[in-house]
Write a protein that holds these residues in place. Sequence first.
Motif, PDB file in Angstrom:
ATOM      1  N   GLN A 106      -2.114  -4.399   3.532  1.00  0.00           N
ATOM      2  CA  GLN A 106      -3.434  -3.832   3.242  1.00  0.00           C
ATOM      3  C   GLN A 106      -3.339  -2.438   3.013  1.00  0.00           C
ATOM      4  O   GLN A 106      -2.665  -1.459   3.659  1.00  0.00           O
ATOM      5  CB  GLN A 106      -4.483  -4.177   4.239  1.00  0.00           C
ATOM      6  CG  GLN A 106      -4.924  -5.584   4.588  1.00  0.00           C
ATOM      7  CD  GLN A 106      -6.212  -5.595   5.639  1.00  0.00           C
ATOM      8  OE1 GLN A 106      -6.024  -4.807   6.361  1.00  0.00           O
ATOM      9  NE2 GLN A 106      -6.720  -6.864   5.446  1.00  0.00           N
ATOM     10  N   TYR A 107      -4.004  -1.935   1.973  1.00  0.00           N
ATOM     11  CA  TYR A 107      -4.090  -0.528   1.688  1.00  0.00           C
ATOM     12  C   TYR A 107      -5.615  -0.082   1.219  1.00  0.00           C
ATOM     13  O   TYR A 107      -6.403  -1.192   1.075  1.00  0.00           O
ATOM     14  CB  TYR A 107      -3.350  -0.076   0.691  1.00  0.00           C
ATOM     15  CG  TYR A 107      -3.625  -0.835  -0.721  1.00  0.00           C
ATOM     16  CD1 TYR A 107      -4.371   0.173  -1.868  1.00  0.00           C
ATOM     17  CD2 TYR A 107      -3.529  -1.984  -1.080  1.00  0.00           C
ATOM     18  CE1 TYR A 107      -4.689  -0.462  -2.823  1.00  0.00           C
ATOM     19  CE2 TYR A 107      -3.744  -2.433  -2.524  1.00  0.00           C
ATOM     20  CZ  TYR A 107      -4.364  -1.828  -3.274  1.00  0.00           C
ATOM     21  OH  TYR A 107      -4.663  -2.248  -4.629  1.00  0.00           O
ATOM     22  N   ARG A 108      -5.936   1.277   1.445  1.00  0.00           N
ATOM     23  CA  ARG A 108      -7.407   1.610   1.015  1.00  0.00           C
ATOM     24  C   ARG A 108      -7.499   2.104  -0.387  1.00  0.00           C
ATOM     25  O   ARG A 108      -6.631   3.173  -0.608  1.00  0.00           O
ATOM     26  CB  ARG A 108      -7.769   2.747   1.869  1.00  0.00           C
ATOM     27  CG  ARG A 108      -9.266   2.908   1.686  1.00  0.00           C
ATOM     28  CD  ARG A 108      -9.837   4.161   2.953  1.00  0.00           C
ATOM     29  NE  ARG A 108      -9.804   3.082   4.132  1.00  0.00           N
ATOM     30  CZ  ARG A 108     -11.058   2.447   4.145  1.00  0.00           C
ATOM     31  NH1 ARG A 108     -11.815   2.351   3.413  1.00  0.00           N
ATOM     32  NH2 ARG A 108     -11.121   1.794   5.498  1.00  0.00           N
ATOM     33  N   ARG A 109      -8.071   1.419  -1.261  1.00  0.00           N
ATOM     34  CA  ARG A 109      -8.286   2.057  -2.594  1.00  0.00           C
ATOM     35  C   ARG A 109      -9.504   3.039  -2.721  1.00  0.00           C
ATOM     36  O   ARG A 109     -10.501   2.710  -2.448  1.00  0.00           O
ATOM     37  CB  ARG A 109      -8.527   0.948  -3.628  1.00  0.00           C
ATOM     38  CG  ARG A 109      -8.476   1.301  -5.081  1.00  0.00           C
ATOM     39  CD  ARG A 109      -8.620   0.294  -6.148  1.00  0.00           C
ATOM     40  NE  ARG A 109      -9.974  -0.088  -5.977  1.00  0.00           N
ATOM     41  CZ  ARG A 109     -10.470  -0.736  -7.058  1.00  0.00           C
ATOM     42  NH1 ARG A 109     -10.100  -1.192  -8.148  1.00  0.00           N
ATOM     43  NH2 ARG A 109     -11.595  -1.556  -6.857  1.00  0.00           N
ATOM     44  N   ARG A 144     -11.871   5.458  -5.269  1.00  0.00           N
ATOM     45  CA  ARG A 144     -12.474   5.739  -6.640  1.00  0.00           C
ATOM     46  C   ARG A 144     -13.480   6.583  -6.786  1.00  0.00           C
ATOM     47  O   ARG A 144     -14.236   6.889  -5.779  1.00  0.00           O
ATOM     48  CB  ARG A 144     -12.662   4.372  -7.200  1.00  0.00           C
ATOM     49  CG  ARG A 144     -11.582   3.272  -7.247  1.00  0.00           C
ATOM     50  CD  ARG A 144     -12.151   2.171  -8.183  1.00  0.00           C
ATOM     51  NE  ARG A 144     -13.313   1.570  -7.854  1.00  0.00           N
ATOM     52  CZ  ARG A 144     -14.152   0.937  -8.492  1.00  0.00           C
ATOM     53  NH1 ARG A 144     -13.876   0.676  -9.879  1.00  0.00           N
ATOM     54  NH2 ARG A 144     -15.350   0.226  -7.987  1.00  0.00           N
ATOM     55  N   ARG A 156      -8.143  -3.364   0.026  1.00  0.00           N
ATOM     56  CA  ARG A 156      -7.199  -4.200  -0.864  1.00  0.00           C
ATOM     57  C   ARG A 156      -6.141  -4.741  -0.077  1.00  0.00           C
ATOM     58  O   ARG A 156      -5.533  -4.074   0.938  1.00  0.00           O
ATOM     59  CB  ARG A 156      -7.347  -3.848  -2.204  1.00  0.00           C
ATOM     60  CG  ARG A 156      -8.498  -3.251  -2.683  1.00  0.00           C
ATOM     61  CD  ARG A 156      -8.494  -2.957  -4.112  1.00  0.00           C
ATOM     62  NE  ARG A 156      -8.753  -4.294  -4.990  1.00  0.00           N
ATOM     63  CZ  ARG A 156      -8.880  -4.435  -6.193  1.00  0.00           C
ATOM     64  NH1 ARG A 156      -8.721  -3.408  -7.101  1.00  0.00           N
ATOM     65  NH2 ARG A 156      -8.913  -5.498  -6.935  1.00  0.00           N
ATOM     66  N   TYR A 196      -2.208  -7.089  -0.691  1.00  0.00           N
ATOM     67  CA  TYR A 196      -1.606  -7.879  -1.512  1.00  0.00           C
ATOM     68  C   TYR A 196      -0.407  -8.545  -0.837  1.00  0.00           C
ATOM     69  O   TYR A 196      -0.034  -7.989   0.452  1.00  0.00           O
ATOM     70  CB  TYR A 196      -0.952  -6.918  -2.946  1.00  0.00           C
ATOM     71  CG  TYR A 196       0.173  -5.794  -2.230  1.00  0.00           C
ATOM     72  CD1 TYR A 196       1.535  -6.116  -2.109  1.00  0.00           C
ATOM     73  CD2 TYR A 196      -0.472  -4.491  -1.961  1.00  0.00           C
ATOM     74  CE1 TYR A 196       2.421  -4.964  -1.561  1.00  0.00           C
ATOM     75  CE2 TYR A 196       0.340  -3.412  -1.434  1.00  0.00           C
ATOM     76  CZ  TYR A 196       1.597  -3.828  -1.280  1.00  0.00           C
ATOM     77  OH  TYR A 196       2.588  -2.728  -0.673  1.00  0.00           O
ATOM     78  N   ILE A 202      -9.739   5.647 -10.621  1.00  0.00           N
ATOM     79  CA  ILE A 202      -8.789   5.590  -9.353  1.00  0.00           C
ATOM     80  C   ILE A 202      -8.567   7.213  -9.046  1.00  0.00           C
ATOM     81  O   ILE A 202      -8.249   7.811  -9.988  1.00  0.00           O
ATOM     82  CB  ILE A 202      -7.672   5.060  -9.605  1.00  0.00           C
ATOM     83  CG1 ILE A 202      -8.168   3.488  -9.811  1.00  0.00           C
ATOM     84  CG2 ILE A 202      -6.540   5.203  -8.390  1.00  0.00           C
ATOM     85  CD1 ILE A 202      -6.804   2.633 -10.187  1.00  0.00           C
ATOM     86  N   SER A 230     -14.752   3.809  -1.379  1.00  0.00           N
ATOM     87  CA  SER A 230     -13.355   3.412  -1.006  1.00  0.00           C
ATOM     88  C   SER A 230     -13.423   1.835  -0.480  1.00  0.00           C
ATOM     89  O   SER A 230     -14.370   1.568  -0.053  1.00  0.00           O
ATOM     90  CB  SER A 230     -12.714   4.346   0.162  1.00  0.00           C
ATOM     91  OG  SER A 230     -13.227   4.124   1.232  1.00  0.00           O
ATOM     92  N   ASN A 231     -12.467   1.253  -0.571  1.00  0.00           N
ATOM     93  CA  ASN A 231     -12.485  -0.200  -0.216  1.00  0.00           C
ATOM     94  C   ASN A 231     -11.205  -0.678   0.067  1.00  0.00           C
ATOM     95  O   ASN A 231     -10.047  -0.012  -0.220  1.00  0.00           O
ATOM     96  CB  ASN A 231     -12.979  -1.015  -1.086  1.00  0.00           C
ATOM     97  CG  ASN A 231     -12.425  -1.345  -2.303  1.00  0.00           C
ATOM     98  OD1 ASN A 231     -11.863  -0.090  -2.956  1.00  0.00           O
ATOM     99  ND2 ASN A 231     -12.233  -2.414  -2.949  1.00  0.00           N
ATOM    100  N   HIS A 265      -6.268   9.070  -7.591  1.00  0.00           N
ATOM    101  CA  HIS A 265      -5.117   9.985  -7.841  1.00  0.00           C
ATOM    102  C   HIS A 265      -4.828  10.069  -9.299  1.00  0.00           C
ATOM    103  O   HIS A 265      -4.158  10.957  -9.603  1.00  0.00           O
ATOM    104  CB  HIS A 265      -3.865   9.065  -6.900  1.00  0.00           C
ATOM    105  CG  HIS A 265      -3.360   7.913  -7.799  1.00  0.00           C
ATOM    106  ND1 HIS A 265      -2.607   7.990  -8.791  1.00  0.00           N
ATOM    107  CD2 HIS A 265      -3.728   6.473  -7.422  1.00  0.00           C
ATOM    108  CE1 HIS A 265      -2.153   6.549  -9.136  1.00  0.00           C
ATOM    109  NE2 HIS A 265      -2.948   5.986  -8.312  1.00  0.00           N
TER     110      HIS A 265
END
Length: 537
Positions: free
Chosen positions: A331-334, A336, A320, A322, A356, A317-318, A358
Amino acid sequence: MSKRVYCLYRVSTTKQVDLDELMQADIPMQRKSCREFAERRGWEIIREEQENGVSGFKVSAANRDKIQLIKEHAELARFDVLLVFMFDRIGRRAEETPFVVEWLVDHGIEVWSVNEGQQRFDNHTDYLLNYIRYWQASGESKKTSVRTKTALAQMVQDGKFRGGTTAYGYKLVGSGQLNKRKHEVKRLAVDYTEAAVVREVFRLCIELGYGKGRIVECLGENGYLNRDGNPWSEGSIGYMLHNSVYTGILSSGETKSSPFDELKIIDDTTFVKAQLIMSMRCSNTQDRNIPLNTKGKSLLSGNIFCGYCGGRLVLTSNVRSYRHTDGTTVQYRRMRYVCYNKSRHRADCGGQTGYIVHRVDDPVSSEMEKVLKQLANDKNWPKAQTTNSEKLTELTRQMEQAQQERSEAVARYEQIRLRTSELLAKSKALPDGMLLDLASDAYTVAAEAEERVAAIGAKLTEETQIGNRISEFHEKILIWSRIFDICSVERKKMIVCELIDRVTVTRGYAIEITYRDEILRMLETAKKLPKGSENKQ
């Protein structure tokens, strides 16, 4: 000037220790005898050392603090005599203790026993007697050990309490029987209050996939304390999860009793499942399909693989961010699933580096929910059991036939071997190579028959286990189908692990689900295997 004396007292178990008037550990019989002996000889006891519960046979002199202190003071010439009640108080190791005594004498220390006198080394006979004494003591210790182990093994086989700390979940109650000392023999009984905690621990391990640390946290949050009123430790939880006594089996060393139904807290299936989960988490092989932990929001862990290189996908996870049109930054956590082989350049992989979470989890979760509802609503699921029964019947027939062929082949081989021996005894010549050919052919036939019996036996065992799991799975599926869409992520993870062996992902998020054999059997029987799903095993 009177001789300066060090006394050494030792007993092998703490049960042999008494308490003095100050409630301190004491060995009064040895102490009194040594003091009287020294007084008669006009010696002065300047130091007394005591070892409580120290085996002179099991514990090496190098690991006994008192022996090392005595040797240290001997080198400094702080005393003249080492006095013991009997020489075996110094030790009972034939390969070691005689040389400890000899070392002390070589350093100018007289070694005396109240009952056996002084150990001297004036001639070869003294050396021999010194060794024989400890060789005999070592033998007595070994015999005592064998008798003790045999007695303890018989106790557990008879369902009796062998002593020691009572496992959490049990209590001691009177049995109505008296031992040789006229004390009532105790027996184990289930403590139902503690047993409820034991069942909760196993439930957290199996249903939610919790490890020892998370189980400790969960017990603490719910106010569960151990028998001493303290918080649980990971070590205690690990011991509990591995302890077969909860299935009603008592043990003493390598001896295991038959199961006692009145002592069962956990059924055999639950216990085996817990052992499987823990063992697979300790393994780093590709066969592991149990998540290392159930933390996080991902549905898959440990059972998702790359469709190109076959490597396991790991969760990363990282953070990111926008920017909105109004200028604010969010900010949100992506999260993978990443191919470990490709990201670390460990193998040539033509697939994607990451997927990803989900976009993988949602279709798999939807598929699992659909499968569970289909199987729960299927009225023809007993057909899977019928198919299993038919296979068992056929395998049993094949086994009987193979065993008959094996018996005939072995009998033929023995007949040839016996006939050959008779001919040789009568000095009758056999054509060159005939003996070897006959015996070799018969042995080959017998060996092949033995291999067929083993192969069919393995299939029979596997099919029997599948049949048992089909019945077990149907009961679970009825529950899972009702709770899957509302249960926690941890619970979902463990349910998915029960249903599938693995999920394989390739480019474009093409997902392939490999079901467990028993689930596949139920789906195939119902003719409702979802399109695109298969079993590669």
